[in-house]
Structures are given as structure tokens and as C-alpha cells.
Scaffold this active site. Structure first.
Site, mmCIF file in Angstrom:
data_model
loop_
_atom_site.group_PDB
_atom_site.id
_atom_site.type_symbol
_atom_site.label_atom_id
_atom_site.label_comp_id
_atom_site.label_asym_id
_atom_site.label_seq_id
_atom_site.Cartn_x
_atom_site.Cartn_y
_atom_site.Cartn_z
ATOM 1 C CB ALA A 164 -7.400 -3.020 20.402
ATOM 2 C CB SER A 165 -10.617 -0.826 24.736
ATOM 3 O OG SER A 165 -10.027 -1.471 25.557
ATOM 4 C CG ASP A 166 -4.616 -1.222 23.571
ATOM 5 O OD1 ASP A 166 -5.482 -1.480 22.622
ATOM 6 O OD2 ASP A 166 -3.366 -1.676 23.450
ATOM 7 C CB ALA A 167 -6.005 1.224 19.541
#
Length: 368
Positions: free
Chosen positions: A114-117
């Protein structure tokens, strides 16, 4: 002479105070008790599997850094590395979902990233390295950032470099799916110091935020189609809710000196207007029509605190947060509250370059 004696007495009284008194963050301390295990795992109790997400770990790393809580930071980082990244954050993106797979097994449930994380973890490591003068954090942060580029960044015809929400499942031959809340503008600005593709990503991310919100409301998810652009026609799935609320939060927390901020505030002004009219942020908004549905939970009010530009409007949301502070079974509302209320209480700020300005105070800075 009397003035000198009074000053000396005041100095003695100040010296008697506990060293960490100036940097205690009660809401963070309570979050640790309610949501973080002794081993450094952020638990979302609302899911029967008692899940942990890479998002939860990433946010907690930020809060630990902002609170000058080095021991919590190291615990969170170690758990994340060992359980989500196969023991090596230099070579592996964290898996996004961990929890109870069956009656006897606790492990990774979904190996996708998950790129936001990932961007929050990389940023937190780099800033921890700078603020705590710890080169190992810096090295890991740089390595993770390179991994993000190689596995989660793609070139989209008509746009350029874009950050995918994860390494698998968001790119077809002619259609790409994006989440506008995944790359906070201040983090995009921060990463430009590392050159391409981040210098381009800062601009394409701005386009994503502006162009996917034709009525001033950000969608949770949006598709971009080759030769046709953003797919923004009215659709039941094109709504802004639990993901999109973070867009207004990130924009509000940007430095006033960031050249992108004014334009973003102007674009999303309709969200401020809807919040002020009802006195509470909407839970969901139809992106194509601007029609609201429901009232958002208390975390939404906290998220709007940095974004709202009118003091009276801020005061209404501030009071709602104080009256209905999230309990121990409201993970998402709680993290939104730590961000929004923490910013509102001046516990941290961001520079125009996306660096952290923590409010540690001299006592905190000397108590590491």
C-alpha cells in the site's frame, strides 16, 4: 535586587519540573495504550481478525516521531520490518495486511503493498534520521524510497510518472486506478530532493488532486484512461468518503509557504462550505454532483481542523472533537484525530519543503 531573586526562584521552580512535561502528548499516550501491543503492533479492533495494516504502522511511526518517542518508534519499526517486510525494509515493501488467518495462525493475510503507508514510512525514517541524527534510519528510508520507485511508480501516457496505490492490481493496459489521498503534497515536495521521478511526481500528484475534483470534492478512487483522461462521469462508485477525507487533512497541514497550497485550498473550498453549513463534515459526497450523504464520524471533524480557514468554523469542529473524542474501538477516527488535533495544538508543522517541525521544546530535545 527583588527582581533578581524572583527570577532565580522561577528558574528553580522550572528546573524542578519533570524533563518530559513540555512534550507530553496525552492523546498519543492513550493511543499507545488502546491500540499498540507491547511488541509494536498497531491493532485495529473493529475487524474480527484483529488486523494490522501497514497504514496503521506508518501513521504510528509519524506520531512517535512528532512526540519525540524514540522507544515507541523503534518498537513500531522493528515489528513492521520483521512481520510485514520479511525482516528487511531495504529490500521489501511492507505487506499491507496482517492478522489472524485462522484459529492457529497469525501472519500476513495479503502480501500486496500500500503506497500510502510506504511513503509515510520512508518519510518518517528519513526525518527520524535527520532529527535524531541516526544514519541507519536515513539509509533504510532511502532504500525504501528506491523500492517504491521501482515497484509502485509508473509512467502514464498523458500524465507522466504516477504513484500507484500498490504494486499489484491497479494498472491495466490502458486504464490506471489512483487514490488521491495516497501521496500527501508535503511528502511529494520532500521527496523532490532525491530527483527523478519525484520532481515529476510532485506536479502529476497536483494534477491528480485538482483534476479529479471538478466540483471541489475529492474522490476516494478515480480511474485514468489512455487517450481519454480522467473518468469523472456520474457513477455510484465515484464518491469521496473515508479515503478522501485525508486529502483535505493533508492540504490543510501544508506550509502556507508551499506554492501549491493556495490553489488546492481554493479548489476544495466547497468541502469547507458544506462542513460549515451543516456544522459537521459529510460522511460521503458524490464527486460529480456535490450531493452529500450522512455525517462523518468525529475523526472527520478533526481532519478538517487544519483545512478550515475560518476561526469560528474551526471552533465548531474543535468542540465536536472535544465532546466526542474517539474511544478504544475507533482506530481510523483516532488516527485522523491525532493528525488534525495534533496539528491544531501546534504539536508539529511542515516546512514548504515538507520537513517536520516538531514542537519538542528544549526539555524534549535534551531528554532523548
Amino acid at each position: 535586587m527583588k527582581a533578581f531573586r524572583w527570577c532565580a526562584l522561577a528558574a528553580l521552580m522550572l528546573a524542578a519540573l519533570p524533563l518530559r512535561a513540555a512534550c507530553t502528548w496525552p492523546a498519543w499516550e492513550q493511543f499507545k495504550k488502546d491500540y499498540i501491543s507491547e511488541g509494536g503492533r498497531v491493532v485495529d479492533p473493529s475487524d474480527t481478525r484483529k488486523i494490522t495494516t501497514s497504514e496503521g504502522q506508518s501513521y504510528a511511526l509519524f506520531f512517535a516521531l512528532a512526540a519525540n518517542d524514540r522507544s515507541a518508534f523503534d518498537q513500531l519499526l522493528t515489528w513492521t520490518r520483521d512481520n510485514l517486510a520479511s525482516g528487511n525494509l531495504n529490500d521489501n515493501l511492507p505487506a499491507w495486511l496482517w492478522g489472524q488467518k485462522d484459529k492457529e495462525t497469525w501472519a500476513v493475510i495479503d502480501t500486496n503493498s500500500a503506497s500510502d503507508a510506504d511513503v509515510w514510512i520512508a518519510w518518517s525514517l528519513l526525518e527520524a534520521g535527520r532529527l535524531w541524527k541516526h544514519p541507519d534510519y536515513t539509509r533504510t528510508g532511502k532504500a525504501l524510497l528506491k523500492r517504491i520507485v521501482s515497484e509502485e511508480v509508473v509512467k502514464v501516457p498523458g500524465l507522466g510518472a504516477m504513484l500507484l496505490p500498490g504494486k499489484v492490481g491497479f494498472a491495466d493496459e490502458n486504464v490506471w486506478r489512483f487514490n488521491p489521498s495516497y501521496l500527501p503534497p508535503q511528502l511529494a515536495s520532500y521527496f523532490t530532493r532525491f530527483g527523478t521521478p519525484w520532481t515529476t511526481l510532485r506536479e502529476t500528484n497536483q494534477r491528480l488532486l485538482l483534476e479529479s475534483a471538478p466540483k471541489g470534492f475529492s474522490p476516494d478512487w478515480v480511474q485514468y484512461q489512455k487517450n481519454k483522461g480522467w473518468r469523472l462521469q456520474q457513477d455510484k462508485s465515484l464518491v469521496g468518503g473515508y479515503d478522501a477525507i485525508r486529502v483535505y487533512l493533508w492540504v490543510g497541514m501544508m506550509s502556507d509557504k508551499d506554492p501549491q497550497k493556495a490553489r488546492l485550498l481554493t479548489r476544495f473550498q466547497p468541502m469547507a462550505a458544506k462542513t460549515m453549513k451543516r456544522g459537521v463534515p459529510p460522511e460521503k459526497v458524490d464527486v460529480a454532483t456535490g450531493k452529500r450523504t450522512g455525517n462523518g464520524p468525529v475523526g472527520f471533524s478533526a481532519a478538517m481542523l487544519p483545512f478550515l480557514q475560518q476561526r469560528d468554523a474551526q471552533a465548531v469542529q474543535r468542540q465536536r472533537v472535544a465532546d466526542h473524542f474517539p474511544d478504544n474501538n475507533a482506530y481510523y477516527s483516532y488516527v485522523l484525530t491525532l493528525f488534525g488535533q495534533g496539528w491544531d495544538q501546534h504539536r508539529f508543522r511542515f516546512t514548504a519543503k515538507g520537513e517536520l517541525i516538531p514542537d519538542w521544546g528544549q526539555e524534549c530535545a535534551s531528554s532523548q
